[in-house]
Design an enzyme around this catalytic site. Structure first.
Site, PDB file in Angstrom:
ATOM      1  CG  LEU A  18     -59.480 -42.955  25.374  1.00 36.07           C
ATOM      2  CD1 LEU A  18     -60.526 -43.211  24.294  1.00 36.07           C
ATOM      3  CD2 LEU A  18     -58.092 -42.801  24.759  1.00 36.07           C
ATOM      4  CE  LYS A 121     -43.893 -50.086  32.794  1.00 38.13           C
ATOM      5  NZ  LYS A 121     -43.063 -49.617  33.897  1.00 38.13           N
ATOM      6  CG  ASN A 126     -45.261 -45.874  34.323  1.00 33.11           C
ATOM      7  OD1 ASN A 126     -45.137 -47.093  34.296  1.00 33.11           O
ATOM      8  ND2 ASN A 126     -46.187 -45.286  35.056  1.00 33.11           N
ATOM      9  CB  ILE A 440     -48.379 -58.536  43.533  1.00 36.88           C
ATOM     10  CG1 ILE A 440     -48.008 -59.746  42.669  1.00 36.88           C
ATOM     11  CG2 ILE A 440     -47.312 -57.469  43.384  1.00 36.88           C
ATOM     12  CD1 ILE A 440     -46.780 -60.504  43.144  1.00 36.88           C
ATOM     13  N   GLY A 441     -50.092 -57.648  46.352  1.00 34.43           N
ATOM     14  CA  GLY A 441     -50.351 -56.584  47.325  1.00 34.43           C
ATOM     15  C   GLY A 441     -51.752 -56.034  47.323  1.00 34.43           C
ATOM     16  CD  GLU A 493     -50.963 -52.377  48.024  1.00 33.52           C
ATOM     17  OE1 GLU A 493     -51.167 -51.579  47.076  1.00 33.52           O
ATOM     18  OE2 GLU A 493     -50.003 -53.158  48.059  1.00 33.52           O
ATOM     19  CD1 TRP A 570     -42.901 -45.410  37.107  1.00 29.60           C
ATOM     20  CD2 TRP A 570     -44.186 -46.581  38.511  1.00 29.60           C
ATOM     21  NE1 TRP A 570     -42.994 -46.701  36.616  1.00 29.60           N
ATOM     22  CE2 TRP A 570     -43.775 -47.439  37.450  1.00 29.60           C
ATOM     23  CE3 TRP A 570     -45.004 -47.088  39.508  1.00 29.60           C
ATOM     24  CZ2 TRP A 570     -44.165 -48.776  37.381  1.00 29.60           C
ATOM     25  CZ3 TRP A 570     -45.395 -48.420  39.447  1.00 29.60           C
ATOM     26  CH2 TRP A 570     -44.978 -49.252  38.389  1.00 29.60           C
ATOM     27  CG  HIS A 650     -44.005 -57.162  41.976  1.00 28.77           C
ATOM     28  ND1 HIS A 650     -44.175 -58.366  41.335  1.00 28.77           N
ATOM     29  CD2 HIS A 650     -44.697 -56.245  41.241  1.00 28.77           C
ATOM     30  CE1 HIS A 650     -44.947 -58.195  40.279  1.00 28.77           C
ATOM     31  NE2 HIS A 650     -45.274 -56.914  40.194  1.00 28.77           N
ATOM     32  CG  HIS A 703     -51.875 -55.675  33.184  1.00 19.73           C
ATOM     33  ND1 HIS A 703     -50.822 -56.366  33.731  1.00 19.73           N
ATOM     34  CD2 HIS A 703     -51.818 -54.433  33.718  1.00 19.73           C
ATOM     35  CE1 HIS A 703     -50.154 -55.566  34.540  1.00 19.73           C
ATOM     36  NE2 HIS A 703     -50.743 -54.388  34.556  1.00 19.73           N
TER      37      HIS A 703
END
Length: 762
Positions: A18, A121, A126, A440-441, A493, A570, A650, A703
């Protein structure tokens, strides 16, 4: 005869079919027909996987989110997406992510995108859902097309279908009013559409409908209790039988209410709410079904089948045909099939059960209840052997780790000086401008990064070549940030597959699946690591990468870590000791990493606690205990540093207005939070609480593929400055940028930097 059934099945597919179909469609690389065909194939396969159950869920499949599906079934579309080019699925994706496909939007009046619906959420999981939107003028109009199409498919396959919908009270409770009106006043209008939906299903020959009301496991005031009575006395006239399903917790004081609602059956979570079982048996009218969720639908450990039968078998004769059994909740929250795991450690694998294996466990329980234990004695013996092996395994218990936890005292959680003194020292050292900008990273996980990682994992790339490839990506991220003019940089990252899995891979006490994917939202899937034993950190995990990135720039470089509470929440967490103990073990491991980063000269360290609020118990009365050990764990990992070292944290999708005092108690020098989709609504907490430290409210919704304008960012920060003194504000995106493309990221961050300059000038 005990009825066995399921509440929901993972929808992404064992191989994430999916996910890939959605992303192909959104890019304009495949047609809507092709996307729908993938959906049909997945549903057909998943119903076949559930063969042998007495009732199988239908309608639990969604292209993005089941709450958004319910909004469209109820005709509750935000005004901003009505009337656009394309069909209902295009509007569905506009609400979900701000736009539909590239091809569709090229011919639409919203080609630059619209504001996506707010995402948060689903209770304490999660999984994310799109928040329903209401105004005083909201009208509802039934569109049962999606559900009827799936029902027709199921019938053609010979499935014993049980349609699944979200109940009216939970739907209303989870939504938000955009004009501050009373959303409970909408209940009569809403119920008319629910009645029409249930009658429509009855006309299709449906006998049972599962109507999910998980809000029943939370504390309900008199108005919401009245809403339940109003709703189900209205719906009792419908021509289907209703199985009202709750999960994720205990009914407690809502037990009497739930037992006496005029429905035909009640499902409860007998894993988390085992104490509810006996009182409900005594409360339920003699005609009403009691469905017990006896298999944990949220974790992956094997069920102790003999222990379940020990308490289940004595009540089976009393309930007779009124006893149903099922997983505790939808299996959406676990991976599909353990048998896909060919590389997972064999010993640890023998302790686990994914969705298909949980259904097998359910079938064993059902057979034992119907025909006696002797019929399944082989299966029960194998189950007991696996459980005994896990309890006895030396890999689970580490005396040194337990000793280290026992030595933790109050000094581990305190900085040397209070925030005001630290802030002065940090400002003198870093000399940052007003409204400092950062991210943020993470930066985009490009095709090159994914290819290098795959080659490395497959053994076709050696250590040196992989390190060189990752360093090249880190250098690119640094160059782009310097060109943009960001004030505090990150290394991007590139080397991290996931913000939790990456750390778990380097900690003792963790194991990893190959295909253990779980949907987080839309096409976003995560592969939670398996925390099976005591946790320790053998060697540094991030220092080499951060030092390399810092060597490329004169600007400050943030060290990026995931905090202990988020790693815990998580992960699939061991169930043989309190979560608080596992969290403290994680805190000590991260503390060692923080101190190593500081010794390496890193003066800004971000410890993400994105899932802090997610772990809150669903009942407020239980918050204090959780927040006590969660905040203590963060402070243990963060507070061993010198005053000059600036600690960031964060939090995303954290509606933390009600826990703002605990957020402050973390004593991070800077917190960054998600606020863009809520239009800074999350900052309402600061109207009544004088937050003492620095804060970066997110201004870029990562997002969504939409690029925020400079003007929009300025407006958001001006709203923030009315609540937080400007000298304590940072500017940053909502979250990490790994899921976005560089073509989106660069203009968005450019606008963010330009907005900062405008604000400084003002």
């Amino acid at each position: 005869m005990t009825t066995i059934h399921n509440l929901g099945f993972p929808r992404v597919g064992a191989k994430r079919e999916l996910k890939f179909a959605l992303e192909s469609y959104w890019k304009g690389e495949s047609s809507q027909d092709a996307l729908k065909e993938i959906g049909a194939q997945l549903r057909k396969r998943h119903w076949a996987n559930q063969a042998g159950l007495d009732l199988v869920p239908v309608g639990d499949f969604a292209f993005y989110d089941q709450v958004l599906d319910m909004s469209f079934t109820l005709g509750n579309l935000p005004e901003r997406v009505r009337g656009f080019h394309g069909d209902a699925l295009d509007n569905y994706f506009r609400v979900a992510r701000g736009r539909s496909t590239q091809r569709t939007e090229a011919h639409a009046s919203c080609c630059s995108g619209v504001a996506a619906g707010e995402m948060t959420k689903w209770f304490d999981t999660n999984y994310h859902y799109i928040v329903p939107e209401f105004t005083a003028a909201t009208e509802f109009k039934l569109d049962a097309t999606r559900l009827l199409e799936q029902l027709a498919e199921a019938k053609a396959q010979g499935v014993k279908a049980k349609p699944v919908i979200i109940g009216p009270v939970t739907y209303l409770a989870l939504g938000k009013t955009k004009d501050h009106s009373d959303k409970q006043a909408l209940l009569p209008r809403l119920l008319r559409v629910y009645s029409a939906l249930l009658d429509t299903l009855a006309a299709q020959g449906v006998e049972w409908v599962q109507i999910d009301e998980p809000i029943l496991v939370t504390e309900l005031d008199a108005n919401w209790q009245h809403a339940f009575n109003t709703a189900y006395h209205e719906l009792k006239a419908c021509k289907v039988k209703l199985l009202l399903a709750t999960y994720f917790g205990q009914l407690k004081d809502n037990g009497y209410l739930a037992a006496n609602l005029p429905v035909d059956g009640l499902h409860i979570d007998a894993v988390n709410g085992h104490e509810d079982v006996q009182p409900l048996i005594n409360l339920l009218p003699p005609h009403k079904v009691l469905s017990l969720g006896v298999i944990n639908g949220r974790n992956i450990w094997k069920t102790d089948l003999s222990a379940v039968l020990d308490w289940l078998q004595p009540i089976a004769p009393r309930l007779g045909e009124r006893l149903w059994i099922a997983p505790s909740c939808s299996l959406l929250h676990v991976p599909v099939d353990l048998e896909s795991e060919q590389k997972l450690d064999a010993e640890i694998k023998s302790w686990l059960a994914f969705a298909l294996q949980k259904l097998d466990e359910l079938r064993v329980l059902g057979k034992a209840l119907r025909e006696g234990r002797d019929v399944v004695k082989t299966e029960l013996a194998a189950n007991q052997a696996a459980l005994a092996a896990r309890r006895a395994s030396s890999r689970v218990h580490n005396p040194a780790v337990k000793a280290a936890v026992a030595k933790v005292d109050a000094t581990h959680g305190h900085r040397n000086s209070v925030y005001t003194e630290r802030a002065a020292k940090q400002a003198a050292l870093m000399k940052l401008p007003a409204y400092p900008t950062t991210t943020i990273g993470s930066f985009p996980q490009t095709a090159e990064i994914r290819h290098a990682r795959n080659e490395y994992k497959a053994g076709r790339m050696d250590d040196a070549s992989y390190r060189k490839a990752m360093q090249a990506e880190i250098a690119r991220s640094v160059r782009e940030q310097e060109a943009l003019g960001l004030d505090v940089l990150v290394h991007g990252e590139a080397e991290r597959n996931d913000m939790v899995e990456y750390f778990g891979e380097q900690l003792q006490g963790y194991a990893f699946s190959q295909f253990g994917w779980v949907q987080s939202y839309g096409s976003r899937c995560v592969k939670p690591p398996i925390l099976f034993g005591d946790i320790s950190r053998p060697t540094p995990m991030t220092v080499e990468w951060i030092k390399y990135a810092q060597s490329l720039t004169e600007k400050p470089m943030k060290g990026m870590l995931t905090g202990p509470v988020t790693i815990l929440n998580w992960s699939f967490v061991r169930d043989d000791q309190p979560r608080s103990i596992s969290c403290k073990q994680l805190a000590l491991a991260i503390r060692d990493e923080v101190l190593d980063l500081e010794r390496a000269g890193v003066r800004i360290i971000q410890i993400d606690e994105a899932a802090l609020r997610e772990g809150l118990p669903l009942r407020r009365a239980q918050w204090k205990e959780y927040l006590s050990w969660a905040i203590e764990s963060f402070r243990i990992c963060a507070n061993g540093v010198e005053d000059e070292t600036q600690i960031h944290t964060h939090m995303c999708y954290s509606e933390f207005n009600d826990i703002i005092a605990s957020i402050a108690a973390m004593d991070a020098d800077v917190i960054t939070i998600e606020t863009s989709r809520s239009d800074m609504e999350l900052l309402d907490a600061f109207d009544s609480f004088n937050y003492p430290n620095e804060i970066g409210p997110g201004v870029y919704d990562i997002h969504s593929p939409n690029v925020p304008t400079q003007e929009h960012i300025v407006q958001l920060m001006q709203k923030a400055a009315k609540r937080i003194p400007a000298e304590r504000l940072w500017i940053n995106p909502d979250c990490g940028l790994k899921t976005r493309q560089w073509a989106e990221v660069i203009p968005a961050l450019s606008n963010m930097v330009a907005a900062a300059k405008t604000l400084r000038a003002e």
